[in-house]
Design a protein around this motif. Structure first.
Motif, mmCIF file in Angstrom:
data_model
loop_
_atom_site.group_PDB
_atom_site.id
_atom_site.type_symbol
_atom_site.label_atom_id
_atom_site.label_comp_id
_atom_site.label_asym_id
_atom_site.label_seq_id
_atom_site.Cartn_x
_atom_site.Cartn_y
_atom_site.Cartn_z
ATOM 1 N N GLU A 148 0.733 -1.101 0.038
ATOM 2 C CA GLU A 148 -0.135 0.358 -0.088
ATOM 3 C C GLU A 148 1.199 0.975 -0.158
ATOM 4 N N PRO A 149 0.293 2.240 -0.052
ATOM 5 C CA PRO A 149 0.751 3.800 -0.542
ATOM 6 C C PRO A 149 2.011 3.685 0.614
ATOM 7 N N ARG A 150 1.497 3.559 1.860
ATOM 8 C CA ARG A 150 2.200 3.920 3.171
ATOM 9 C C ARG A 150 3.009 2.951 3.177
ATOM 10 N N PHE A 209 -7.713 1.300 -10.081
ATOM 11 C CA PHE A 209 -6.834 0.766 -10.105
ATOM 12 C C PHE A 209 -6.757 -0.697 -9.977
ATOM 13 N N ARG A 210 -8.203 -1.139 -10.260
ATOM 14 C CA ARG A 210 -8.229 -2.637 -10.042
ATOM 15 C C ARG A 210 -8.632 -2.911 -11.886
ATOM 16 N N ASP A 238 1.087 -7.473 -14.901
ATOM 17 C CA ASP A 238 -0.477 -7.146 -14.458
ATOM 18 C C ASP A 238 -0.880 -7.490 -13.203
ATOM 19 N N ALA A 239 0.327 -7.706 -12.923
ATOM 20 C CA ALA A 239 -0.562 -8.501 -10.577
ATOM 21 C C ALA A 239 -0.770 -7.152 -10.619
ATOM 22 N N GLY A 244 -8.000 -8.609 -5.307
ATOM 23 C CA GLY A 244 -7.172 -8.470 -3.768
ATOM 24 C C GLY A 244 -5.862 -7.964 -3.836
ATOM 25 N N SER A 245 -5.316 -7.342 -5.075
ATOM 26 C CA SER A 245 -4.250 -6.213 -5.141
ATOM 27 C C SER A 245 -4.377 -4.819 -3.331
#
Length: 380
Positions: A148-150, A209-210, A238-239, A244-245
């Motif tokens: 995640e970004p953080r 994003f998905r 493409d993962a 779920g990503s």
């Protein structure tokens, strides 16, 4: 026939001369569509044509969205551009810098928030050129889908910088860290903030994003291009887009359509407002589209397709028409994506141009300034 129809033979020539399997381009001026065409295939093997609702990986065109999102928080007074970054992201307190002799010593100055926008933070992408690049590469080789970004911000903060903040320009993960700043200041997940503040208000229903299962058939195939122009489908990158990503890259993670991104671009071209939705003020956009690099930093910003451009708050900006060989005006700005997507925004003409394709390498140096020349040659 509109002069803008000159774009058609140019776009077809890109495909015929060993370029992408398909492409699309939209030109809008003061709300009027001057050109909207698509050619070729979204999936060459299945003979599926590029359509208006084809979804593309826009890679670094995400950066313009991220910077606009962060500037919306700037307009609320939640930070100042010259603030030390560690006031908001404490992991960046007391940064270290790799020196020529291989040692790491304290940075001469803190990273400022502005340094994230302008790629002058000392953060890099992964690579082999410097120890900072090698350490950064290791983080992303461990798999980005769970980052995640953080988490990305904290991992990057543990790597000594490539140079003292504010002294050089280097393209890198600065806008991924900017996404973490947006999360901290807004109190929301980055993707949620973008959806609520930008995508839903502007009607950008296919930007995320998905890739949702019901939209998967609309995702354009990515092609690897060999030196002889042969195109081979690429699915290895493409993962991060899969359900779920957790990865929401402020530097390159978004999917979008040409229509969705065109609405965002037209909002910026019209001074920050479209159809009654205001994202930013004209004054803030002028700041975004002002060159922020000093002469030393401009030496680093030396990509061939960027001749004549400086760099603002996350965007190229035309500062020297003669150097750029450009028939477009001073102040024209935008950016591009890894697979060849490209946006041009011209506030003086309230003009936006969005081009989409999916090919690696993208042939950007060949394609984009030809597009610019034809568009401005067709304006009356």
């Amino acid at each position: 026939m509109s002069q803008m129809q000159r774009l058609t033979p140019l776009l077809k020539s890109f495909m015929e001369n060993g370029g992408p399997a398909g492409c699309a381009c939209t030109v809008v001026r003061r709300g009027e569509v001057l050109y909207r065409e698509s050619f070729g295939y979204a999936d060459k093997e299945q003979a599926i044509s590029i359509r208006p609702d084809t979804i593309y990986r826009i890679y670094s065109m995400t950066k313009v969205v991220t910077c606009a999102a962060a500037l919306m928080l700037y307009e609320k007074g939640l930070y100042l551009l010259n603030d030390p970054l560690d006031e908001y992201l404490p992991e960046f307190k007391n940064p270290q810098v790799y020196r020529q002799d291989g040692s790491a010593t304290p940075a001469a100055a803190p990273i400022r928030v502005k340094d994230l926008f302008t790629m002058s933070s000392g953060l890099t992408y992964g690579g082999d050129g410097t120890e900072t690049e090698r350490q950064t590469r290791k983080i992303f080789e461990q798999g980005v889908a769970a980052l995640e970004p953080r988490a990305i911000s904290k991992a990057l903060a543990g790597i000594p910088l490539a140079f003292d903040p504010g002294t050089r320009w280097q393209y890198g993960t600065s806008h991924d860290v900017l996404a973490a700043l947006v999360e901290v200041l807004s109190g929301q997940r980055f993707g949620d903030y973008l959806r609520k503040e930008i995508f839903e208000p502007l009607g950008m229903t296919d930007t995320s994003f998905r890739i949702e299962d019901e939209k998967r058939h609309r995702l354009c195939v990515m092609y690897d291009r060999s030196e002889d122009g042969t195109l081979t489908p690429n699915t290895r990158m493409d993962a991060a887009y899969q359900p779920g990503s957790r990865h929401e890259s402020g530097g390159g993670g978004l999917l979008s359509t040409i229509g969705d991104y065109g609405r965002f671009a037209q909002a910026l071209a019209r001074g920050g407002e479209l159809d009654g939705v205001r994202l930013l003020s004209p004054q803030t956009l002028q700041l975004m589209a002002t060159n922020h690099l000093n002469p030393r930093q401009l030496q680093d910003f030396d990509w061939s397709q960027m001749s004549g451009y400086g760099y603002g708050l996350g965007v190229r900006v035309m500062i020297n028409r003669a150097a750029g060989g450009s028939n477009g005006p001073i102040g024209e700005y935008g950016w591009a994506g890894l697979a060849g997507s490209w946006v041009l925004i011209d506030p003086a003409e309230e003009l936006s141009v969005v081009y989409m394709q999916q090919m690696l390498p993208s042939l950007e140096p060949y394609i984009v300034n030809r597009l610019r020349a034809v568009v401005y040659g067709a304006l009356a």
